[in-house]
Design a protein around this motif. Structure first.
Motif, short mmCIF file in Angstrom:
data_model
loop_
_atom_site.label_atom_id
_atom_site.label_comp_id
_atom_site.label_asym_id
_atom_site.label_seq_id
_atom_site.Cartn_x
_atom_site.Cartn_y
_atom_site.Cartn_z
N PRO A 481 0.66 -1.23 0.12
CA PRO A 481 -0.01 0.13 0.04
C PRO A 481 0.83 1.13 -0.14
CG PRO A 481 -0.97 -1.61 1.45
CD PRO A 481 0.32 -2.24 1.04
N SER A 482 1.89 1.16 0.50
CA SER A 482 3.13 2.29 0.83
C SER A 482 4.21 2.27 0.86
CB SER A 482 2.37 3.35 1.98
OG SER A 482 3.18 4.44 1.83
N SER A 483 5.04 3.12 0.72
CA SER A 483 6.48 2.77 1.21
C SER A 483 6.80 4.09 2.01
CB SER A 483 7.37 2.50 -0.16
OG SER A 483 8.83 2.34 0.45
N PRO A 484 7.16 3.82 3.21
CA PRO A 484 7.21 2.49 4.04
C PRO A 484 5.95 2.18 4.37
CG PRO A 484 7.58 4.42 5.54
CD PRO A 484 7.52 4.89 4.01
N TRP A 485 5.84 0.97 4.99
CA TRP A 485 4.59 0.26 5.32
C TRP A 485 4.99 -0.97 6.04
CZ3 TRP A 485 -0.22 1.71 5.97
CH2 TRP A 485 -1.15 0.81 5.83
N GLY A 486 4.16 -1.09 7.29
CA GLY A 486 4.28 -2.28 8.06
C GLY A 486 4.51 -1.98 9.47
N GLY A 487 3.72 -2.70 10.50
CA GLY A 487 3.85 -2.63 11.89
C GLY A 487 2.78 -1.58 12.32
N ASN A 488 3.04 -1.39 13.64
CA ASN A 488 2.31 -0.40 14.37
C ASN A 488 2.11 1.11 13.54
OD1 ASN A 488 2.09 2.02 16.28
ND2 ASN A 488 0.64 0.53 17.11
N ASP A 489 3.29 1.44 13.40
CA ASP A 489 3.49 2.52 12.51
C ASP A 489 3.96 2.25 11.13
OD1 ASP A 489 3.91 5.57 12.48
OD2 ASP A 489 5.69 5.01 11.67
N PRO A 490 3.47 2.77 10.17
CA PRO A 490 3.64 2.42 8.76
C PRO A 490 5.38 2.50 8.71
CG PRO A 490 2.15 4.15 8.71
CD PRO A 490 2.55 4.03 10.20
N ASN A 491 6.31 3.14 9.48
CA ASN A 491 7.75 3.10 9.26
C ASN A 491 8.26 2.31 10.43
OD1 ASN A 491 9.78 3.76 7.81
ND2 ASN A 491 10.39 5.82 9.05
N SER A 492 7.65 1.37 11.02
CA SER A 492 8.14 0.51 12.00
C SER A 492 9.29 -0.32 11.46
CB SER A 492 7.00 -0.30 12.48
OG SER A 492 7.33 -1.01 13.36
N PHE A 493 10.48 -0.57 12.47
CA PHE A 493 10.99 -1.63 12.28
C PHE A 493 10.90 -2.92 12.26
CE2 PHE A 493 14.97 1.63 13.71
CZ PHE A 493 14.89 2.22 12.61
N ASP A 494 9.69 -3.31 12.71
CA ASP A 494 9.19 -4.56 12.94
C ASP A 494 8.74 -5.43 11.89
OD1 ASP A 494 9.57 -3.83 15.62
OD2 ASP A 494 7.54 -3.16 15.94
N GLU A 495 8.11 -4.64 10.90
CA GLU A 495 7.42 -5.32 9.76
C GLU A 495 7.78 -4.31 8.50
OE1 GLU A 495 3.67 -7.23 9.94
OE2 GLU A 495 3.70 -6.91 12.31
N GLY A 496 7.72 -5.11 7.32
CA GLY A 496 7.45 -4.09 6.07
C GLY A 496 8.70 -3.94 5.67
N ASP A 497 8.65 -2.43 4.98
CA ASP A 497 9.89 -1.88 4.53
C ASP A 497 9.94 -0.61 5.47
OD1 ASP A 497 7.60 -0.80 3.14
OD2 ASP A 497 9.17 0.40 1.91
N THR A 498 11.16 0.08 5.37
CA THR A 498 11.34 1.08 6.38
C THR A 498 12.21 2.29 5.57
OG1 THR A 498 11.64 -0.14 8.24
CG2 THR A 498 12.69 1.81 8.52
N HIS A 499 11.72 3.62 5.89
CA HIS A 499 12.65 4.82 5.51
C HIS A 499 13.40 5.31 6.83
CE1 HIS A 499 9.89 5.69 1.49
NE2 HIS A 499 10.30 4.42 1.68
N ASN A 500 14.67 5.21 6.65
CA ASN A 500 15.40 5.48 7.92
C ASN A 500 16.02 6.78 7.45
OD1 ASN A 500 17.46 6.17 9.93
ND2 ASN A 500 17.86 3.90 10.09
N TRP A 501 15.22 7.83 8.27
CA TRP A 501 15.79 9.33 8.30
C TRP A 501 16.19 9.61 9.63
CZ3 TRP A 501 17.79 10.78 4.07
CH2 TRP A 501 17.56 10.55 3.07
N ALA A 502 16.81 8.80 10.36
CA ALA A 502 17.27 9.24 11.56
C ALA A 502 18.78 9.81 11.30
CB ALA A 502 17.48 8.12 12.55
N VAL A 503 19.57 9.02 10.37
CA VAL A 503 20.80 9.58 9.89
C VAL A 503 20.29 10.62 8.94
CG1 VAL A 503 22.76 8.88 8.85
CG2 VAL A 503 22.02 7.51 10.17
#
Length: 853
Positions: A481-503
Motif C-alpha cells: 500500500p505504501s513505502s514505508p509500510w508495516g507494523g504499528n507505525d507505517p515506518n516501523s522496524f518490526d515489519e515491512g519496509d522502512t525509510h530511515n531518516w534518523a541519519v
C-alpha cells in the motif's frame, strides 16, 4: 489490403510551439493550414517547452547560476503545439486512430479546429478516433496546454497535508516539478511521450501481456493475453503467437474470443530471467500477429522474460520478513532510489536511461526503486533494466501528500492512470512489486496531532482502488500500500519496509502511529552510527548528503562564486536544512577550509556513512532483505543525496557502492566495545577463503596480523572473529585509537579489502603521504599505477571528461602496495594521461593541489 508496415505513422516531425497569455489570445487561424507560423519555434516531440526554448536561445540555461528563477514565467503561459500532416494511404474502410502517449498536463487536442480529446493527467495516454475527420492534405493538429498553476490556485487544499507545496495536490503531474529538497522548481508542459497516427484495418491489438504462471525443474507454464479492438464483426479474427529464444521456438494459432486473446502453454527447459548477479537476464522475443480472414492486420513484438517473483513476508518460523524471491531463490536487494533523470522529462534521450542503468549494474546494484514523486518512466528505462538484469520497485505516482479521494472526477482520472500504467508495465520482467505511494501514509499521523479531521485522504485509492484493480490486472506481483509500510507505525522496524531518516534528518525511532515526530539534529542525532540501531526488515530509503564533483560545480557556478560558502555554491543545495552538512562534517571529517576540502570532506562523510549502513544491513540478512540508498541520480547539477551527479560523474559514494554491494563483502562490526569481522556471501554458492585480519599504525606499519580459514554458506552472512575490549588493547595493540586502524584482506582477488578506523576521520593521526604515480596510455585506456610512502587516505582520481570511469577510486592505500587503475571512457572519447589528476586527503600539499600530470 495494404502491407502491415504502413500501420503506424509517427508524428515526431514538423512541430512548432508558441506561448500565449491565455486561451483568448490564441488566434482561431492556428487551426488553418495557411496560418503563418514562421515566428513559432520548431519543437522536438517527444519533448517539452523548456527544452525547446533553451534550444532556440529564448532562455538561458536554467541549470547555470540562478537562471531557473528567470524561467518561472514559462509556467504561467498557455502553450500551443502545432503540426500539419497528410492523410495516410489506406483503404476506405480503415480506421484512423490518433495516439498521444503522454500530454503534460492539462491539454486539449484539436484536429482542423475540432476538439477531439482532452487530458487532465500527465500519466494517462490519450487516443482519438479520426475516421471521417481527415482531409487528404494539410490536416492541422493543435495541442493546447493550459497553465497548471492557474488551475491549482483555484482548488481548495485546506483539508490536506502536503510536503513541499500544495499546488500539486489536485494535479496528476510529476510532483517534483514544483521543486523538492534536491530539485529546483521547473513546471514543465508539452508532448512528453510519443505521438503517432495508427491505421486500423479490420482490428488492432492492444495491451499484450506475458506472464509466468509457474516454473518447474525442466519446464515453465506461461500465459499470453492481448486485447483486440475490432471494427468489423463479419470477419474471423485469429492470432498467431510466436515465442523465440536461443534455439527455442513455439508457434500457436488461436481464435479471438470476446475481444481478447488468451493462450497458455509450456516452455521446456526454459532459460530463466535472473538479476545479473544471480544468472543471465535471458529475454525471449514474443510476437503476436493478428489476422482477419487469414490476412495480417496488426502485429506486436516485445521482449519478455520467464521468471517468478514474490516477496516473502514471513520466515518459516512465522517471524516478519521482507525478502524478494526470484525463481524460488532468495535475492538480497541492493540498489538505490531513482528520481527523474532530468527536469526536462520529455526531452530525456534513451541514451541517458541506458547510461544510468548500466552504471547501476556496474556498482553491483540489482534493484532500482522508481520513486513516487516523479513519473512512470519511459519504456527505455524498463527495457534497459530488463536487458541488464535489474529489478524495479515501482511506486505509483503519489508522494508525501494527501489527495482528494472523495472527488469523482479525480478518482476517475486516477483509475484510468492505474489501469493504463499497469497494463503498460506488467510484461516487463524487471518489475518486482507495486507500491501505492511514497511516505503519504507514514507522514499522515503528523496531521492527526493538530487537526480534528483525522481521516487519511487517499485511503480509498491505496487501500481500495489499487488492490482491487491489481488483483484483476496483475495478480502475479505483491501490491504494497505504501513505502514505508508495516507494523504499528507505517515506518516501523518490526515489519515491512522502512525509510530511515534518523541519519542525516535526525528522526527519532521507534515511534507509534499517531505520535508526533521527534527530532534530534545534533552531531549524534544525525550521525551515520545510528544505522547500527536499525533493525528493519527492508531498508527501502536511507541516505546521506554529499557534494557533487568539482567539475560539475565549475560548469554550473560562475567563476567568481566558485568558493566554499558562496551564495552560488549554496544555491546548488536545495535541502531544507542545509546546516546538517556542516553538523555532519564537524562530527566526522572536520569542517572544511575551502571548496576543495568541502568537496572531499562532504563526499567522504557520505561514502563512509553509507558504507557503514549498508554493511550493517547486509550482515543482518535474512533478517534484513534489502537496502536501497536514497538516491541514485540527479535531475540537475545540484548538491544532493545522489551517488551519480547530473553530468553522470560518479561521486565517492558510487565507487564505495561498487565495493559494499559486491556479492562478497568483508566488514567490521563494533558493538559495545567489541569488534568483529564478518563475511557476507550473496552468491548461490558456498564461499571458501583465507582471511587475514590485522592492525596497522596510521603510518602503515604492521602491529598485529592473524589468518583465518573461512567457509560461508550460499546466501548467508557469518562472523569470522570477534575481539573483546580488553583483547583490542593487549592482543591487537590498540592503545592510542587515533593512530591505529584494522584491516581485513581476502586471499582472493575478487574480494575487496576493508578498513576499520577506531576514531572519526578528523581525529586520526595520518602523516602526510607522497604518492608515486605513473600513467601510461594503452589500447584499453589509461593505466595509472599508484604507490605511497605511508598510509594514503581516500586516494582520488579525477578527469573532467564526461563518461570517464575508473576501475577503482576513492580508496585507501598501504605503503608497499601498488594499485593499478584503468581509466576508460564509456563513449569512446579519447582520454590522455595528462587529463587525469591523482590525490589523497593526506597527500602533501603540493600533491593535493595537483590538477594534471
Amino acid at each position: 489490403m495494404i502491407p502491415i508496415k504502413t500501420n503506424i505513422v509517427a508524428l515526431d516531425r514538423d512541430w512548432k510551439i508558441q506561448g500565449f497569455d491565455g486561451r483568448e489570445a490564441i488566434p482561431d487561424a492556428v487551426h488553418r493550414a495557411d496560418y503563418d507560423d514562421a515566428e513559432w519555434l520548431a519543437a522536438a516531440v517527444p519533448g517539452d517547452v523548456h527544452a525547446t526554448l533553451l534550444a532556440h536561445g529564448r532562455i538561458e540555461d536554467p541549470y547555470y547560476s540562478t537562471n531557473d528563477q528567470a524561467c518561472l514565467w514559462i509556467e504561467r503561459k498557455t502553450w500551443v503545439y502545432r503540426t500539419a500532416f497528410d492523410r495516410p494511404e489506406a483503404e476506405e474502410t480503415a480506421g484512423l486512430l490518433l495516439e498521444l502517449d503522454g500530454l503534460d498536463t492539462l491539454a486539449e487536442v484539436f484536429l482542423n479546429g475540432e476538439s477531439v480529446a482532452v487530458s487532465d493527467n500527465m500519466f494517462v495516454p490519450v487516443a482519438a478516433e479520426l475516421s471521417g475527420k481527415l482531409k487528404e492534405r494539410d490536416n492541422v493538429l493543435v495541442v493546447r496546454f493550459d497553465p497548471v498553476v492557474e488551475y491549482a490556485a483555484r482548488q481548495d487544499v485546506s483539508r490536506f497535508w502536503s510536503k513541499v507545496n500544495y499546488e500539486r495536490i489536485w494535479l496528476r503531474k510529476c510532483a517534483c516539478n514544483f521543486s523538492w529538497d534536491w530539485s529546483p522548481r521547473i513546471v514543465t508542459a508539452g508532448i512528453w511521450k510519443e505521438a503517432r497516427l495508427k491505421v486500423v484495418h479490420a482490428a488492432r491489438l492492444a495491451h499484450l501481456h506475458f506472464k509466468t504462471l509457474s516454473i518447474g525443474p525442466d519446464r515453465a507454464e506461461v500465459e499470453v493475453e492481448a486485447e483486440v479492438r475490432h471494427r468489423s464483426a463479419d470477419m474471423r479474427l485469429t492470432a498467431e503467437t510466436i515465442l523465440r529464444g536461443g534455439e527455442f521456438e513455439a508457434r500457436y494459432e488461436t481464435d479471438v474470443t470476446d475481444g481478447r486473446i488468451g493462450l497458455r502453454f509450456e516452455v521446456e527447459r526454459p532459460a530463466l530471467w535472473w538479476t545479473f548477479d544471480h544468472g543471465e537476464p535471458f529475454l525471449y522475443e514474443l510476437t503476436v500477429n493478428l489476422k482477419a480472414d487469414g490476412e495480417l492486420v496488426d502485429t506486436i513484438s516485445e521482449q519478455v522474460g520467464i521468471r517468478t517473483v514474490e516477496v516473502q513476508l514471513r520466515s518459516e518460523s512465522g517471524s516478519p520478513r521482507f525478502l524478494f524471491v526470484l525463481n524460488g531463490r532468495p535475492v538480497y536487494a541492493k540498489g538505490a532510489n531513482w528520481i527523474p533523470a532530468h527536469n526536462f522529462i520529455g526531452a530525456i534521450p534513451d541514451e541517458r536511461y541506458e547510461d544510468l542503468v548500466a552504471l547501476s549494474r556496474e556498482a553491483n546494484m540489482n534493484m532500482l526503486r522508481v520513486w513516487g514523486g516523479g513519473v512512470y518512466e519511459k519504456a527505455a528505462f524498463y527495457r534497459a533494466c530488463s536487458r541488464q538484469g535489474i529489478l524495479v520497485w515501482q511506486d505509483f505516482m503519489f508522494a508525501c501528500s494527501e489527495v482528494p479521494d472523495y472527488d469523482e472526477a479525480y478518482m476517475a482520472s486516477v483509475r484510468a492512470e492505474i489501469v493504463a500504467n499497469v497494463k503498460a508495465l506488467r510484461s516487463y520482467p524487471c518489475i518486482a512489486i507495486w507500491a501505492g505511494n511514497n511516505e503519504s501514509q507514514a507522514i499522515h499521523s503528523e496531521k492527526m496531532r493538530y487537526r480534528s479531521d483525522t481521516r487519511f485522504y487517499g485511503a480509498k485509492i491505496f487501500h481500495e482502488m489499487m488492490p482491487e484493480l491489481l488483483e484483476k490486472l496483475d495478480p502475479t506481483r505483491l501490491y504494497w500500500p505504501s513505502s514505508p509500510w508495516g507494523g504499528n507505525d507505517p515506518n516501523s522496524f518490526d515489519e515491512g519496509d522502512t525509510h530511515n531518516w534518523a541519519v542525516w534528518a535526525g528522526d527519532v525511532y521507534p515511534r507509534h502511529y499517531g505520535e508526533g515526530f521527534k527530532m534530534d539534529v545534533s552531531p549524534y542525532g544525525i550521525s551515520y552510527r545510528r544505522y547500527a540501531d536499525d533493525t528493519s526488515k527492508f531498508s527501502s530509503e536511507f541516505g546521506i548528503h554529499g557534494s557533487t564533483v568539482k567539475e560539475t560545480l565549475r560548469r554550473s557556478v560562475p567563476e567568481g562564486e566558485l568558493y566554499y560558502g558562496s551564495f552560488e555554491v549554496d544555491y546548488r543545495n536545495k535541502d531544507y536544512e542545509p546546516e546538517k552538512a556542516s553538523i555532519t562534517m564537524a562530527g566526522y571529517s572536520g569542517l572544511p577550509r575551502d571548496l576543495d576540502e568541502y568537496v572531499d570532506f562532504s563526499m567522504l562523510c557520505q561514502a563512509e556513512g553509507l558504507k557503514f549502513g549498508v554493511e550493517h544491513f547486509r550482515r543482518r540478512k535474512p533478517e534484513n532483505g534489502g537496502s536501497l540508498i536514497w538516491q541514485l541520480n540527479d535531475c540537475w547539477p545540484g548538491i544532493s543525496w545522489s551517488l551519480i551527479d547530473y553530468y553522470l560523474f560518479p561521486k565517492a559514494s558510487y565507487y564505495y557502492a561498487r565495493r559494499f554491494y559486491h556479492p562478497l563483502l568483508l566488514s567490521f562490526k563494533e558493538d559495545e566495545g567489541r569488534i568483529s569481522v564478518w563475511m557476507t556471501n550473496d552468491s548461490a554458492e558456498a564461499f571458501d577463503d583465507t582471511i587475514t585480519v590485522g592492525v596497522r599504525s596510521c603510518f602503515g606499519h604492521p602491529i598485529y596480523e592473524e589468518t583465518f580459514e573461512v567457509s560461508v554458506a550460499a546466501n548467508a552472512s557469518m562472523q569470522i572473529v570477534e575481539y573483546a575490549p580488553a583483547e583490542i588493547e593487549w592482543r591487537l595493540g590498540v592503545i592510542d585509537r587515533r593512530s591505529r586502524f584494522m584491516f581485513a584482506r581476502s586471499a582472493r582477488e575478487d574480494v575487496y579489502d576493508n578498513h576499520f578506523f577506531f576514531a572519526e576521520h578528523k581525529d586520526l593521526r595520518f602523516s602526510p603521504c607522497r604518492l608515486q604515480v605513473t600513467r601510461e596510455e594503452g589500447p584499453e585506456g589509461v593505466v595509472i599505477a599508484i604507490e605511497t610512502d605511508t598510509f594514503a587516505r581516500f586516494v582520488k582520481l579525477e578527469c573532467p571528461i564526461d563518461h570517464t570511469m575508473f576501475s577503482d577510486n576513492y580508496f585507501n592505500l598501504l605503503p608497499g602496495e601498488r594499485r593499478t587503475v584503468l581509466a576508460t571512457n564509456r563513449k569512446g572519447t579519447r582520454v590522455l594521461a595528462s587529463d587525469i589528476a591523482v590525490s589523497a586527503l593526506n597527500a602533501k600539499k603540493t600533491q593535493r593541489q595537483e590538477v594534471r600530470a
